[in-house]
Design a protein around this motif. Structure first.
Motif, PDB file in Angstrom:
ATOM      1  N   ASN A 218       0.816  -1.212   0.000  1.00  0.00           N
ATOM      2  CA  ASN A 218       0.000   0.000   0.000  1.00  0.00           C
ATOM      3  C   ASN A 218       0.852   1.266   0.000  1.00  0.00           C
ATOM      4  O   ASN A 218       0.460   2.292  -0.565  1.00  0.00           O
ATOM      5  CB  ASN A 218      -0.949  -0.001   1.204  1.00  0.00           C
ATOM      6  N   PHE A 219       2.025   1.204   0.624  1.00  0.00           N
ATOM      7  CA  PHE A 219       2.897   2.384   0.618  1.00  0.00           C
ATOM      8  C   PHE A 219       3.292   2.743  -0.813  1.00  0.00           C
ATOM      9  O   PHE A 219       3.238   3.902  -1.225  1.00  0.00           O
ATOM     10  CB  PHE A 219       4.144   2.120   1.462  1.00  0.00           C
ATOM     11  N   PHE A 220       3.673   1.738  -1.594  1.00  0.00           N
ATOM     12  CA  PHE A 220       4.111   2.003  -2.961  1.00  0.00           C
ATOM     13  C   PHE A 220       2.954   2.230  -3.925  1.00  0.00           C
ATOM     14  O   PHE A 220       3.170   2.415  -5.124  1.00  0.00           O
ATOM     15  CB  PHE A 220       5.020   0.882  -3.465  1.00  0.00           C
ATOM     16  N   SER A 221       1.720   2.212  -3.418  1.00  0.00           N
ATOM     17  CA  SER A 221       0.581   2.582  -4.261  1.00  0.00           C
ATOM     18  C   SER A 221       0.260   4.073  -4.148  1.00  0.00           C
ATOM     19  O   SER A 221      -0.600   4.580  -4.863  1.00  0.00           O
ATOM     20  CB  SER A 221      -0.658   1.761  -3.866  1.00  0.00           C
ATOM     21  N   LEU A 222       0.971   4.776  -3.234  1.00  0.00           N
ATOM     22  CA  LEU A 222       0.779   6.217  -3.105  1.00  0.00           C
ATOM     23  C   LEU A 222       1.380   6.955  -4.297  1.00  0.00           C
ATOM     24  O   LEU A 222       2.083   6.370  -5.117  1.00  0.00           O
ATOM     25  CB  LEU A 222       1.411   6.704  -1.796  1.00  0.00           C
ATOM     26  N   ARG A 223       1.141   8.264  -4.367  1.00  0.00           N
ATOM     27  CA  ARG A 223       1.699   9.074  -5.452  1.00  0.00           C
ATOM     28  C   ARG A 223       3.222   9.038  -5.421  1.00  0.00           C
ATOM     29  O   ARG A 223       3.839   9.030  -4.350  1.00  0.00           O
ATOM     30  CB  ARG A 223       1.225  10.514  -5.316  1.00  0.00           C
ATOM     31  N   PRO A 224       3.882   9.021  -6.583  1.00  0.00           N
ATOM     32  CA  PRO A 224       5.350   8.942  -6.630  1.00  0.00           C
ATOM     33  C   PRO A 224       6.047  10.046  -5.855  1.00  0.00           C
ATOM     34  O   PRO A 224       7.082   9.797  -5.216  1.00  0.00           O
ATOM     35  CB  PRO A 224       5.649   9.035  -8.132  1.00  0.00           C
ATOM     36  N   ASP A 225       5.500  11.281  -5.885  1.00  0.00           N
ATOM     37  CA  ASP A 225       6.181  12.358  -5.176  1.00  0.00           C
ATOM     38  C   ASP A 225       6.122  12.160  -3.666  1.00  0.00           C
ATOM     39  O   ASP A 225       7.052  12.507  -2.937  1.00  0.00           O
ATOM     40  CB  ASP A 225       5.587  13.721  -5.564  1.00  0.00           C
ATOM     41  N   SER A 228       8.658   9.361  -2.900  1.00  0.00           N
ATOM     42  CA  SER A 228      10.001   9.898  -3.041  1.00  0.00           C
ATOM     43  C   SER A 228      10.392  10.746  -1.849  1.00  0.00           C
ATOM     44  O   SER A 228      11.484  10.611  -1.292  1.00  0.00           O
ATOM     45  CB  SER A 228      10.106  10.701  -4.338  1.00  0.00           C
ATOM     46  N   ALA A 229       9.483  11.633  -1.438  1.00  0.00           N
ATOM     47  CA  ALA A 229       9.765  12.508  -0.302  1.00  0.00           C
ATOM     48  C   ALA A 229       9.935  11.708   0.985  1.00  0.00           C
ATOM     49  O   ALA A 229      10.811  11.977   1.811  1.00  0.00           O
ATOM     50  CB  ALA A 229       8.645  13.527  -0.141  1.00  0.00           C
ATOM     51  N   THR A 230       9.112  10.675   1.165  1.00  0.00           N
ATOM     52  CA  THR A 230       9.188   9.847   2.373  1.00  0.00           C
ATOM     53  C   THR A 230      10.505   9.101   2.459  1.00  0.00           C
ATOM     54  O   THR A 230      11.071   8.931   3.549  1.00  0.00           O
ATOM     55  CB  THR A 230       8.023   8.834   2.391  1.00  0.00           C
ATOM     56  N   LEU A 231      11.022   8.677   1.318  1.00  0.00           N
ATOM     57  CA  LEU A 231      12.257   7.902   1.281  1.00  0.00           C
ATOM     58  C   LEU A 231      13.510   8.761   1.141  1.00  0.00           C
ATOM     59  O   LEU A 231      14.594   8.245   0.883  1.00  0.00           O
ATOM     60  CB  LEU A 231      12.202   6.881   0.142  1.00  0.00           C
ATOM     61  N   GLY A 232      13.347  10.082   1.273  1.00  0.00           N
ATOM     62  CA  GLY A 232      14.526  10.931   1.298  1.00  0.00           C
ATOM     63  C   GLY A 232      14.656  11.879   0.140  1.00  0.00           C
ATOM     64  O   GLY A 232      15.700  12.512  -0.015  1.00  0.00           O
ATOM     65  N   GLY A 233      13.627  11.972  -0.704  1.00  0.00           N
ATOM     66  CA  GLY A 233      13.677  12.945  -1.785  1.00  0.00           C
ATOM     67  C   GLY A 233      14.254  12.380  -3.060  1.00  0.00           C
ATOM     68  O   GLY A 233      14.740  11.236  -3.106  1.00  0.00           O
ATOM     69  N   PRO A 234      14.212  13.155  -4.143  1.00  0.00           N
ATOM     70  CA  PRO A 234      14.606  12.678  -5.471  1.00  0.00           C
ATOM     71  C   PRO A 234      16.056  12.266  -5.576  1.00  0.00           C
ATOM     72  O   PRO A 234      16.426  11.512  -6.458  1.00  0.00           O
ATOM     73  CB  PRO A 234      14.299  13.876  -6.379  1.00  0.00           C
ATOM     74  N   ARG A 235      16.928  12.743  -4.668  1.00  0.00           N
ATOM     75  CA  ARG A 235      18.337  12.339  -4.739  1.00  0.00           C
ATOM     76  C   ARG A 235      18.505  10.867  -4.383  1.00  0.00           C
ATOM     77  O   ARG A 235      19.453  10.216  -4.782  1.00  0.00           O
ATOM     78  CB  ARG A 235      19.180  13.190  -3.788  1.00  0.00           C
ATOM     79  N   THR A 236      17.568  10.396  -3.558  1.00  0.00           N
ATOM     80  CA  THR A 236      17.653   9.005  -3.122  1.00  0.00           C
ATOM     81  C   THR A 236      16.918   8.065  -4.059  1.00  0.00           C
ATOM     82  O   THR A 236      17.371   6.968  -4.362  1.00  0.00           O
ATOM     83  CB  THR A 236      17.055   8.859  -1.707  1.00  0.00           C
ATOM     84  N   ASN A 238      14.292   8.107  -7.646  1.00  0.00           N
ATOM     85  CA  ASN A 238      13.574   8.893  -8.640  1.00  0.00           C
ATOM     86  C   ASN A 238      12.294   8.184  -9.060  1.00  0.00           C
ATOM     87  O   ASN A 238      12.031   7.042  -8.687  1.00  0.00           O
ATOM     88  CB  ASN A 238      14.460   9.171  -9.869  1.00  0.00           C
ATOM     89  N   GLY A 239      11.494   8.891  -9.877  1.00  0.00           N
ATOM     90  CA  GLY A 239      10.195   8.359 -10.271  1.00  0.00           C
ATOM     91  C   GLY A 239      10.293   7.033 -10.995  1.00  0.00           C
ATOM     92  O   GLY A 239       9.463   6.144 -10.795  1.00  0.00           O
ATOM     93  N   GLU A 240      11.305   6.872 -11.855  1.00  0.00           N
ATOM     94  CA  GLU A 240      11.453   5.620 -12.581  1.00  0.00           C
ATOM     95  C   GLU A 240      11.725   4.467 -11.628  1.00  0.00           C
ATOM     96  O   GLU A 240      11.222   3.361 -11.804  1.00  0.00           O
ATOM     97  CB  GLU A 240      12.583   5.747 -13.601  1.00  0.00           C
ATOM     98  N   ASP A 241      12.535   4.725 -10.606  1.00  0.00           N
ATOM     99  CA  ASP A 241      12.808   3.686  -9.612  1.00  0.00           C
ATOM    100  C   ASP A 241      11.522   3.265  -8.923  1.00  0.00           C
ATOM    101  O   ASP A 241      11.284   2.072  -8.679  1.00  0.00           O
ATOM    102  CB  ASP A 241      13.803   4.183  -8.562  1.00  0.00           C
ATOM    103  N   ILE A 242      10.685   4.242  -8.564  1.00  0.00           N
ATOM    104  CA  ILE A 242       9.441   3.942  -7.852  1.00  0.00           C
ATOM    105  C   ILE A 242       8.549   3.043  -8.691  1.00  0.00           C
ATOM    106  O   ILE A 242       7.977   2.067  -8.193  1.00  0.00           O
ATOM    107  CB  ILE A 242       8.715   5.250  -7.486  1.00  0.00           C
ATOM    108  N   GLU A 243       8.433   3.366  -9.984  1.00  0.00           N
ATOM    109  CA  GLU A 243       7.578   2.557 -10.841  1.00  0.00           C
ATOM    110  C   GLU A 243       8.092   1.120 -10.942  1.00  0.00           C
ATOM    111  O   GLU A 243       7.315   0.170 -10.993  1.00  0.00           O
ATOM    112  CB  GLU A 243       7.483   3.186 -12.237  1.00  0.00           C
TER     113      GLU A 243
END
Length: 497
Positions: A218-225, A228-236, A238-243
């Motif tokens: 369920n956590f990874f079903s949330l919006r990508p942003d 990303s923010a929860t896991l430390g931001g885009p430096r940690t 990115n959107g492609e990784d999340i997908e």
């Protein structure tokens, strides 16, 4: 000592599983058991005095009944609504068609009795789940929104871990057989089987609708942003990784850590691949270990089911095709301890595509009988599966009429089972094939006597009346043709005036 609520349910569950030679549950919906061994020394037949076997929990998921039960003012009113045979019985056997939909993953399965799958729980404040974790199987971290869980191990070992809330220290335990732990309401928790044998646990809840929320899924079903923010931001991340992560998250009953997986024997890995529906992995394992083509399951509840038995019961057509091409059924069908074929299990579970495949592969297997004298047609009728039933009657050697006259060891025909299940479409199919509505079993009961509901009985009698009217009309037409009673009147006859 006064025992109430969840505790009493758990004690009953463990006592049943503790029996050293407990018999496998019989899903029969009609008749008495033919086994006379239960008679005691006084000659009394125990089966003659115990309550009869009835259709189990036939109204699971009935939204109209559930709504009435939830709005009933008293328990007495609820009990009045629960007036069908088997309303107070639930079947936790894997593959049950009358109680629930199993939650499956690569690591095993769980079956839950809740207010939806067993309406009789409404107003009683409890629910229950039985989990079957295969070797290295894990019930991934999750939360029960509305209930505390009491979890007892009844076979194997279980590693448990939970965190109650922010600021609370994690709690981890290793449980052996008949040991129990508690997961407080809302606590993130998980269970893991560290061994190469199956683990079975029973979980009781103090709410008939405990709810379940799997954390990672369920956590990874949330919006990508948000992720990303929860896991430390885009430096940690990115959107492609999340997908890509979304696709990698397994079902909530997953396979466990690599250290354990590496210890699993090929035979167990093969069964795990079949459970997961992974046809490519099945091919690879069989290529490396051709001797495992049949691979009977000799575990406590395995019934010596072969690979094809397992794949057929789960409805994995592509795996069944792989096994058939490898010669699994040559020179004859594999049988389990109950002398059941893979076709019987597929018919019982309503696996239409697999039933079609197995019928095309070997029509003669349709008429094979198990130790209770039942064939695949009876199994489909008992399960309430009309499409598989029609396929079986289409392929059966000798034609459908002869097939529907067959009876099991207790004299029950497919029509008895369809009536006992409340399978209205099945009733029509069987009567169209020539099933005998007056056929009596060894207890002198007709199919109508086993009707699951009043609706079923009325429907069956209506079909019989319709058939009788049609037969009578056909007889009158034939009689008219043979008697030559039709008078031909010329065009210029005086009768035209």
């Amino acid at each position: 000592m006064h025992i109430t609520g969840v505790s009493s349910v758990l004690l009953l569950a463990t006592a049943a599983l503790a029996a050293p030679h407990a018999a496998r549950s019989d899903n029969s919906v009609v008749g008495k058991r033919a086994d006379e061994s239960a008679s005691n020394k006084t000659g009394i037949d125990i089966d003659a005095i115990i309550p009869p076997v009835v259709p189990i929990n036939t109204r699971a998921g009935n939204e109209d009944l559930i709504a009435k039960l939830m709005t009933a003012p008293t328990q007495v009113e609820r009990i009045k609504l629960l007036n069908q045979p088997g309303d107070f019985v639930f079947d936790f056997n894997e593959g049950s068609t009358s109680s629930s939909i199993e939650t499956k993953g690569k690591g095993g399965a769980s079956i839950s009795a809740t207010s939806k799958t067993m309406p009789a729980l409404i107003g009683n404040g409890e629910a229950m789940t039985v989990g079957f974790l295969g070797p290295c199987g894990m019930n991934t971290p999750h939360v029960h929104n509305r209930a505390t869980e009491l979890n007892i191990v009844v076979q194997g070992r279980l590693l448990t871990n939970f965190v109650g809330e922010n600021g609370a220290a994690p709690v981890a335990n290793t449980l052996s057989r008949f040991q129990m732990t508690v997961f407080p309401q809302g606590a993130i928790h998980q269970e893991f089987n560290p061994d190469c044998e199956q683990t079975v646990f029973v979980a009781a809840f103090n709410d008939p609708d405990p709810g379940v929320q799997t954390i990672a899924q369920n956590f990874f079903s949330l919006r990508p942003d948000v992720i990303s923010a929860t896991l430390g931001g885009p430096r940690t991340l990115n959107g492609e990784d999340i997908e890509s992560f979304r696709k990698m998250i397994p079902a909530n009953i997953a396979l466990g850590i690599d250290a354990c997986l590496n210890k699993i024997e090929p035979s167990i890995r093969l069964r795990g691949a079949i459970h997961a529906g992974d046809a490519l992995l099945v091919k690879r394992i069989l290529k490396s270990h051709p001797s495992l083509l049949h691979n009977p399951d000799h575990s406590l509840i395995g019934l010596s089911n072969s690979n094809l038995h397992l794949a057929a019961s789960l409805g994995h057509k592509d795996i069944c095709e792989t096994l058939l091409l490898a010669g699994h059924e040559d020179p004859c069908p594999a049988l389990n301890e109950n002398h059941q074929t893979a076709l019987m299990l597929a018919a019982s579970a309503g696996r239409t595509d697999v039933v079609h495949l197995l019928c095309e592969n070997d029509r003669d297997s349709i008429l094979r009988r198990d130790i209770r004298g039942r064939d695949a047609i009876m199994e489909a009728s008992m399960g309430g599966w009309d499409t598989p039933l029609q396929i079986l009657l289409t392929y059966v050697p000798g034609g459908p009429y002869e097939a529907v006259q067959r009876a099991d060891a207790e004299g029950n025909t497919a029509l008895h089972f369809a009536s006992g299940n409340g399978n209205l479409l099945g009733l029509r199919t069987l009567l169209a094939a020539g099933a005998d509505v007056e056929r009596r079993n060894i207890w002198n009961w007709t199919p109508a006597a086993y009707s699951a509901t009043v609706q079923t009985e009325v429907y069956l009698k209506g079909l019989v009346s319709e058939a009788e009217r049609r037969n009578q009309l056909n007889k009158e037409v034939e009689s008219t043709k043979k008697g030559g009673a039709v008078r031909v009147v010329p065009d210029d006859s005086d009768d035209d005036e």
